[in-house]
Write a protein that holds these residues in place. Structure first.
Motif, PDB file in Angstrom:
ATOM      1  N   VAL A   1      -1.841   9.906   8.228  1.00 38.08           N
ATOM      2  CA  VAL A   1      -2.250   9.222   6.875  1.00 38.08           C
ATOM      3  C   VAL A   1      -3.059  10.390   6.222  1.00 38.08           C
ATOM      4  O   VAL A   1      -4.025  10.714   6.754  1.00 38.08           O
ATOM      5  CB  VAL A   1      -2.971   8.041   7.075  1.00 38.08           C
TER       6      VAL A   1
ATOM      7  N   VAL B   1      -7.639   7.428   6.570  1.00 33.76           N
ATOM      8  CA  VAL B   1      -6.682   8.593   6.174  1.00 33.76           C
ATOM      9  C   VAL B   1      -7.499   9.572   7.274  1.00 33.76           C
ATOM     10  O   VAL B   1      -8.548   9.698   7.561  1.00 33.76           O
ATOM     11  CB  VAL B   1      -7.531   8.880   4.877  1.00 33.76           C
TER      12      VAL B   1
ATOM     13  N   LEU C   1       1.259   5.303   0.744  1.00 30.49           N
ATOM     14  CA  LEU C   1       0.698   6.006   1.447  1.00 30.49           C
ATOM     15  C   LEU C   1       1.326   7.496   1.320  1.00 30.49           C
ATOM     16  O   LEU C   1       2.281   7.784   0.881  1.00 30.49           O
ATOM     17  CB  LEU C   1       1.091   5.937   2.933  1.00 30.49           C
TER      18      LEU C   1
ATOM     19  N   GLU D   1      -4.497   1.513  -2.478  1.00 30.63           N
ATOM     20  CA  GLU D   1      -3.957  -0.136  -2.155  1.00 30.63           C
ATOM     21  C   GLU D   1      -3.490  -0.656  -3.297  1.00 30.63           C
ATOM     22  O   GLU D   1      -3.270  -0.579  -4.443  1.00 30.63           O
ATOM     23  CB  GLU D   1      -5.534  -0.529  -2.033  1.00 30.63           C
TER      24      GLU D   1
ATOM     25  N   ARG E   1       5.628   3.416   0.504  1.00 27.97           N
ATOM     26  CA  ARG E   1       4.953   2.200   0.833  1.00 27.97           C
ATOM     27  C   ARG E   1       5.201   1.643   2.113  1.00 27.97           C
ATOM     28  O   ARG E   1       6.187   2.000   2.947  1.00 27.97           O
ATOM     29  CB  ARG E   1       5.830   1.000  -0.081  1.00 27.97           C
ATOM     30  N   VAL E   2       4.169   1.059   2.645  1.00 28.86           N
ATOM     31  CA  VAL E   2       4.167   0.596   4.128  1.00 28.86           C
ATOM     32  C   VAL E   2       5.430  -0.267   4.429  1.00 28.86           C
ATOM     33  O   VAL E   2       6.047  -0.038   5.379  1.00 28.86           O
ATOM     34  CB  VAL E   2       2.922  -0.169   4.395  1.00 28.86           C
TER      35      VAL E   2
ATOM     36  N   THR F   1       0.858  -1.006  -0.080  1.00 30.46           N
ATOM     37  CA  THR F   1       0.039   0.049  -0.268  1.00 30.46           C
ATOM     38  C   THR F   1       0.747   1.382   0.040  1.00 30.46           C
ATOM     39  O   THR F   1       1.833   1.246   0.753  1.00 30.46           O
ATOM     40  CB  THR F   1      -0.864   0.114   1.232  1.00 30.46           C
TER      41      THR F   1
ATOM     42  N   ARG G   1      -4.177   7.020   0.618  1.00 28.17           N
ATOM     43  CA  ARG G   1      -3.660   5.561   0.788  1.00 28.17           C
ATOM     44  C   ARG G   1      -4.120   5.183  -0.646  1.00 28.17           C
ATOM     45  O   ARG G   1      -5.168   5.154  -1.252  1.00 28.17           O
ATOM     46  CB  ARG G   1      -3.952   4.628   1.684  1.00 28.17           C
TER      47      ARG G   1
END
Length: 447
Positions: A401, A381, A308, A406, A364-365, A306, A404
């Motif tokens: 956040v 968010v 962000l 996905e 990216r996470v 994901t 995002r």
């Protein structure tokens, strides 16, 4: 740069030191009580001994490597090691750095022999980019290097060596490496059949171990692992020590499956936790040190992909304050975060708590520290993490956040991507042989 000839140098260190001690003892034994030189008490020097004159440590096919060159390159290595280096370890590192500088000289010489020259503007551009990674202007970066015991000239010399070697491989090696369409198709077929299997993002530091030097090379590899585990940068050590062509990218092998690695490396990587470094591992011709950067499942959607959009809010606390003294400010920061009304409210929050805001719209996470990844996946968010950090560092942070994206369904790598990776592996093998031959034919005069 490459870790060439290190074992031979280290093997020779002990008898050299012993000889020096023996010679000193003999000199002391031979000096009588009276003064055989009959020197006058008042003398005047008739010549000037300039300490700035740099004496040669080695001459490589006519190229002089001085003590200053070694010291300044050693400064770059030590800058990557947060812990204090012992005198004994520093001497070992000097031998390693000298070996690396010898390889660098051979690489630049071979490039020049093939009429490859690196334009100063290209070196300057790369230097600026490296300085930018440290968030410093070229002038400030030069000051930073000097503070670390290095210099702008030493960094630019290393850049020249790496660029020259890559360009030489592009001319002398890459055109003669080929991967057939059938080989690529076989790899893609195996990928299709291994959907859901583990895939690993791996870094490698490779040290050659010629016959008879295995013990010395392994001892050096042990020291490198210890330095990295104590906080040293794997990427920096790969740049300085690795003999693989991937040293230019910090040893990054990219994403690979276990079956793409030698058996000994595959067995290790399958057992390693993420963000860890292996013990030295024996491979054909040398020793490898593996870093497991990340892992995922082949052709499977991973939530950690994901992307962000984030705002980081940070406040400063006195690093010398006790936990009890810093806690009220940290608590007030946490309470303010709980009252946050979306990303549009971040600037006002920062002003209220005396903080600073930094934006990052494409993270990216999986690129976040492991402790934060699960937290971020569960935030909506407009929500913020709890404060994190350490009062001893003087900075407390939180992430908000702001958007995002996905991850999409995983797809097979393209034919060209697979072919490129296979070609890189074969170029890497030939590059090792190329440098080995240059060392074998070199005329090196140690001083």
């Amino acid at each position: 740069m490459a870790a060439a000839m290190m074992a031979m140098l280290m093997a020779g260190a002990t008898p050299l030191v012993m000889s020096a001690v023996q010679a000193q003892a003999q000199d002391q034994a031979d000096v009588p009580d009276n003064d055989p030189l009959n020197l006058p008490e008042n003398i005047a020097l008739l010549g000037h001994n300039d300490p700035s004159v740099r004496k040669a440590t080695a001459i490589v096919n006519g190229t002089i490597i001085t003590d200053t060159d070694v010291d300044q390159r050693l400064g770059l290595v030590l800058a990557a090691s947060p812990q204090t280096i012992s005198t004994e370890e520093r001497q070992r590192l000097r031998l390693q750095v000298l070996s690396n500088l010898i390889d660098e000289a051979l690489e630049i010489q071979e490039a020049a022999a093939n009429k490859i020259t690196i334009d100063k503007a290209e070196i300057e551009q790369t230097y600026r980019r490296v300085g930018g990674q440290f968030k410093k202007s070229p002038a400030d970066f030069g000051v930073f290097l000097k503070e670390k015991g290095s210099s702008e000239a030493s960094m630019k010399r290393q850049i020249e060596g790496e660029v020259a070697w890559r360009r030489l491989l592009g001319r002398q090696v890459e055109p003669f490496v080929s991967v057939s369409d059938e080989e690529v198709k076989q790899v893609i077929d195996r990928l299709k059949n291994s959907k859901g299997a583990a895939e690993y993002h791996v870094g490698e530091i490779y040290l050659q171990a010629p016959i008879g030097t295995e013990a010395q090379v392994r001892a050096n590899a042990d020291r490198i692992v210890q330095q990295i585990r104590q906080g040293g940068s794997f990427v920096a050590y790969a740049h300085e020590y690795s003999e693989a062509s991937t040293k230019a990218v910090g040893g990054d092998l990219g994403w690979v499956r276990a079956e793409q690695l030698p058996d000994s490396l595959a067995a290790a990587v399958e057992q390693m936790p993420t963000s860890s470094v292996s013990d030295p591992i024996g491979v054909p011709g040398g020793i490898s040190i593996i870093a497991l950067i990340d892992k995922r499942q082949v052709l499977t959607v991973d939530p950690r992909d994901t992307v962000l959009a984030l705002k980081q809010v940070s406040i400063h606390v006195d690093p010398n304050a006790s936990k009890e003294q810093a806690q009220p400010k940290v608590t007030a920061f946490g309470d303010a975060l709980k009252q946050l009304k979306g990303c549009g409210d971040v600037a006002a929050l920062a002003a209220k708590v005396g903080g600073e805001v930094i934006d990052n719209d494409n993270l990216r996470v999986r690129e976040l520290p492991p402790q934060l990844q699960e937290v971020m996946l569960n935030l909506r968010v407009g929500e913020a993490t709890p404060p994190f950090g350490s009062s001893q560092d003087g900075i407390i942070r939180a992430l908000v956040v702001c958007g995002r994206d996905e991850p999409q369904d995983a797809t097979l790598p393209t034919f060209e991507q697979v072919q490129s990776q296979m070609e890189e592996q074969r170029v890497n093998l030939r590059a090792r042989r190329y440098l080995r031959d240059l060392r074998r034919d070199a005329v090196i005069d140690y001083r």
